[in-house]
Enzyme design. Structure first.
Site, PDB file in Angstrom:
ATOM      1  N   ASN A 247      -5.862  48.517  16.437  1.00 54.88           N
ATOM      2  CA  ASN A 247      -5.224  48.221  15.112  1.00 54.88           C
ATOM      3  C   ASN A 247      -4.404  46.684  15.245  1.00 54.88           C
ATOM      4  O   ASN A 247      -4.326  45.855  14.356  1.00 54.88           O
ATOM      5  CB  ASN A 247      -4.967  49.105  14.112  1.00 54.88           C
ATOM      6  CG  ASN A 247      -4.079  48.482  12.952  1.00 54.88           C
ATOM      7  OD1 ASN A 247      -5.079  48.138  12.310  1.00 54.88           O
ATOM      8  ND2 ASN A 247      -3.005  48.643  12.474  1.00 54.88           N
TER       9      ASN A 247
ATOM     10  N   ASP B  26      -1.076  42.814  12.608  1.00 56.19           N
ATOM     11  CA  ASP B  26      -2.286  43.239  12.521  1.00 56.19           C
ATOM     12  C   ASP B  26      -3.499  42.328  13.060  1.00 56.19           C
ATOM     13  O   ASP B  26      -3.774  41.483  12.637  1.00 56.19           O
ATOM     14  CB  ASP B  26      -2.403  43.378  11.153  1.00 56.19           C
ATOM     15  CG  ASP B  26      -3.617  44.388  10.524  1.00 56.19           C
ATOM     16  OD1 ASP B  26      -3.650  45.583  10.906  1.00 56.19           O
ATOM     17  OD2 ASP B  26      -4.742  43.712  10.013  1.00 56.19           O
TER      18      ASP B  26
ATOM     19  N   ARG C  99      -8.813  58.666  21.513  1.00 52.14           N
ATOM     20  CA  ARG C  99      -8.273  58.901  20.134  1.00 52.14           C
ATOM     21  C   ARG C  99      -7.885  57.387  19.669  1.00 52.14           C
ATOM     22  O   ARG C  99      -6.834  56.525  20.218  1.00 52.14           O
ATOM     23  CB  ARG C  99      -7.018  59.763  20.272  1.00 52.14           C
ATOM     24  CG  ARG C  99      -6.385  59.809  18.758  1.00 52.14           C
ATOM     25  CD  ARG C  99      -4.811  60.057  18.772  1.00 52.14           C
ATOM     26  NE  ARG C  99      -4.202  60.117  17.474  1.00 52.14           N
ATOM     27  CZ  ARG C  99      -3.472  58.980  17.039  1.00 52.14           C
ATOM     28  NH1 ARG C  99      -3.141  58.085  17.756  1.00 52.14           N
ATOM     29  NH2 ARG C  99      -2.897  59.363  15.896  1.00 52.14           N
TER      30      ARG C  99
ATOM     31  N   ASP D 253      -5.914  55.224  17.262  1.00 50.76           N
ATOM     32  CA  ASP D 253      -4.886  55.274  16.331  1.00 50.76           C
ATOM     33  C   ASP D 253      -5.026  54.259  15.123  1.00 50.76           C
ATOM     34  O   ASP D 253      -5.684  53.275  15.384  1.00 50.76           O
ATOM     35  CB  ASP D 253      -3.528  54.823  16.983  1.00 50.76           C
ATOM     36  CG  ASP D 253      -2.138  54.703  16.285  1.00 50.76           C
ATOM     37  OD1 ASP D 253      -1.696  55.839  16.076  1.00 50.76           O
ATOM     38  OD2 ASP D 253      -1.917  53.694  15.850  1.00 50.76           O
TER      39      ASP D 253
ATOM     40  N   GLU E 269      -7.954  58.616  13.818  1.00 51.12           N
ATOM     41  CA  GLU E 269      -6.906  58.928  13.186  1.00 51.12           C
ATOM     42  C   GLU E 269      -7.161  58.465  11.731  1.00 51.12           C
ATOM     43  O   GLU E 269      -7.117  57.095  11.589  1.00 51.12           O
ATOM     44  CB  GLU E 269      -5.532  58.428  13.740  1.00 51.12           C
ATOM     45  CG  GLU E 269      -4.448  58.947  12.651  1.00 51.12           C
ATOM     46  CD  GLU E 269      -3.284  58.256  12.881  1.00 51.12           C
ATOM     47  OE1 GLU E 269      -2.034  58.754  12.600  1.00 51.12           O
ATOM     48  OE2 GLU E 269      -3.018  57.236  13.307  1.00 51.12           O
TER      49      GLU E 269
END
Length: 494
Positions: free
Chosen positions: A118, A178, A206, A208, A245
């Site tokens: 991200n 970002d 995973r 995030d 997530e």
């Protein structure tokens, strides 16, 4: 007709690929992941060989493997502020990472990497330097170690309204720069990074802060990844396991349903409800319908946990190692009830939200040390080494693919149930004793209660339970017992 058939084929392939990203690629009957939060790669390799493999753990979630900013005091969250995709962190370098993955795969323990797609690092006062020595200037969005420049990021803005999709997915989460995942250059760099980890033998990721990225961008990135490597023990055409997530407590603009077709999704409602129940705020009798009836995702799409590295620092309803009796009880239920893709936490001790992991005077991570019982003693909590937890990992393995049967409760917070003919568990969260003759569904014999002890060379170091020819046994759990749980299974028969 050709165009229609071709388009249909592409849709089928895409759907098949997404479905494959829900497969964690476990060995045999193993089915529990542990998060070894902030451990060094060499220590994880040794833990795989000496403890996790022999105890039947399925995999390890490891901390971010790529270069991060060096922040004063070395708070845990610096690992979540990337500087480059070089595999050098306080946990070790690329060679040590590759050695860990190989050694863990060799003993049937898969590696899943926490990845940050991200964003990059937030603004830093002074020269921003990473763990590999790479310099960056987050204020101007210059990350030459990748390289990224300002055009690779969304324009800076803050998130004020959590019901505004634009802010959630294009503004800066707590000031983190970002990335614009719709840009070809950004996509290429992220895919190269993930593919490099796949080349080294990891089983998945995973992701995030997934809800802060558009699902269509993630779909492209995931779909462009290489298959897992057969030389690391994966079957041909195996896709990396993806768990994302996505914090969704209901009623928000960006929902978990936008991501569940791409991979598993963290089921945040799970920890809320299990924490609420085991804190005594909801009667256990209601747990009989645990799962989708509670508004959770379907079992194969839900990544479940009692606590994680974020929420254990936030207080509220979450259960953590700091409330050990209820925490062990909740974890026992989590691993006994057939719902979700289970992860257990392995923490370090902390006094405040920003506490650094155990380190020496030179700010190097230190290795966990163990007492004569195998518990950690030098700032590492190692919940996964608590008998009540690692033995429930074994219970979960022993009862895999069996249903809940013969549910019993006292109308309040004493419950018991079987897992087919393979296992039995009883839990008491009332302020009075549980003393009942109950159906265990197990063959006649004497069994070791794996909560109070270990089965060692045919002897039990804890309580034993005698099951009669009718499958029934007398079960006793005192309200003041050290543990409020009793569990037996076919692999714990004396």
């Amino acid at each position: 007709m050709f165009k229609f058939t071709f388009a249909l084929a592409l849709c089928v392939l895409a759907a098949g690929s997404a479905l494959a990203q829900h497969n964690p690629h476990w060995w045999g009957n193993r089915n529990t992941i542990v998060h070894l939060f902030e451990w060094q790669w060499e220590d994880i390799a040794e833990e795989c060989e000496n403890f996790l493999g022999p105890r039947g753990f399925a995999g390890v979630q490891v901390s971010p493997a790529n270069e991060n900013i060096v922040s004063p005091g070395r708070p845990w969250w610096e690992r979540y502020q990337p500087i480059s995709y070089k595999l050098i962190t306080r946990s070790g370098d690329e060679e040590q990472f590759a050695d860990m993955v190989r050694r863990c795969n060799d003993v049937g323990v898969r590696i899943y990497v926490d990845v940050l797609l991200n964003h990059m690092s937030a603004d830093f006062y002074g020269q921003a330097v990473g763990t590999a020595g790479t310099e960056a200037d987050p204020a101007t969005k210059s990350f030459p170690g990748v390289p990224y420049t300002a055009e690779d990021f969304h324009p800076s803005c803050q998130i004020y309204d959590w019901n505004d999709r634009f802010q959630i997915q294009q503004c800066e989460l707590v000031g983190l720069k970002d990335l614009d995942q719709s840009r070809d250059h950004v996509r290429t760099k992220l895919i190269e990074f993930l593919d490099h980890l796949i080349e080294l033998g990891v089983a998945g990721f995973r992701v995030d802060a997934a809800k802060h990225m558009a699902s269509e961008d993630l779909e492209f990135i995931y779909g462009s990844l290489s298959d897992l490597k057969t030389e690391h023990g994966f079957p041909h055409n195996a896709r990396p396991f993806i768990f994302q997530e996505v914090i969704d407590h209901g009623g928000q603009e960006v929902t978990r349903e936008e991501y569940n077709s791409l991979g598993a999704v963290t089921e945040f409602r799970f920890w809320q409800e299990i924490g609420n129940a085991f804190r005594g705020n909801n009667a256990f009798k209601w747990l009989q319908s645990w799962g989708t009836d509670w508004g959770f995702f379907s079992s194969g799409q839900a990544f479940t946990f009692v606590d994680n590295h974020d929420n254990q620092r936030d207080g509220g309803a979450v259960l953590t190692y700091k409330i050990p009796r209820q925490y062990k009880m909740a974890t026992a239920f989590h691993l006994a009830y057939p719902y979700g893709i289970s992860r257990v936490m392995s923490s370090f001790a902390f006094d405040d939200h920003d506490s650094a992991p155990p380190q020496n005077a030179q700010e190097q991570l230190i290795s966990p040390e163990f007492d004569s019982d195998g518990a950690c003693v030098n700032g590492w909590i190692c919940e996964h080494r608590w008998r009540q937890i690692y033995n429930m990992v074994g219970f979960k393995n022993a009862v895999r693919d069996t249903p809940v049967t013969n549910w019993w409760d006292n109308g309040d917070s004493q419950i018991a149930f079987c897992r087919g003919s393979k296992g039995f568990i009883a839990i008491n969260n009332n302020l009075y004793d549980l003393a009942e003759t109950l159906q265990t569904c197990l063959p006649a014999g004497v069994y070791c209660d794996v909560i109070s002890g270990d089965l060692i060379h045919g002897s039990c170091s804890g309580k034993s339970v005698t099951v009669g020819n009718d499958g029934r046994a007398f079960v006793s759990i005192g309200s003041n017992d050290f543990d409020g749980v009793l569990a037996i299974h076919v692999d714990a028969k004396l």
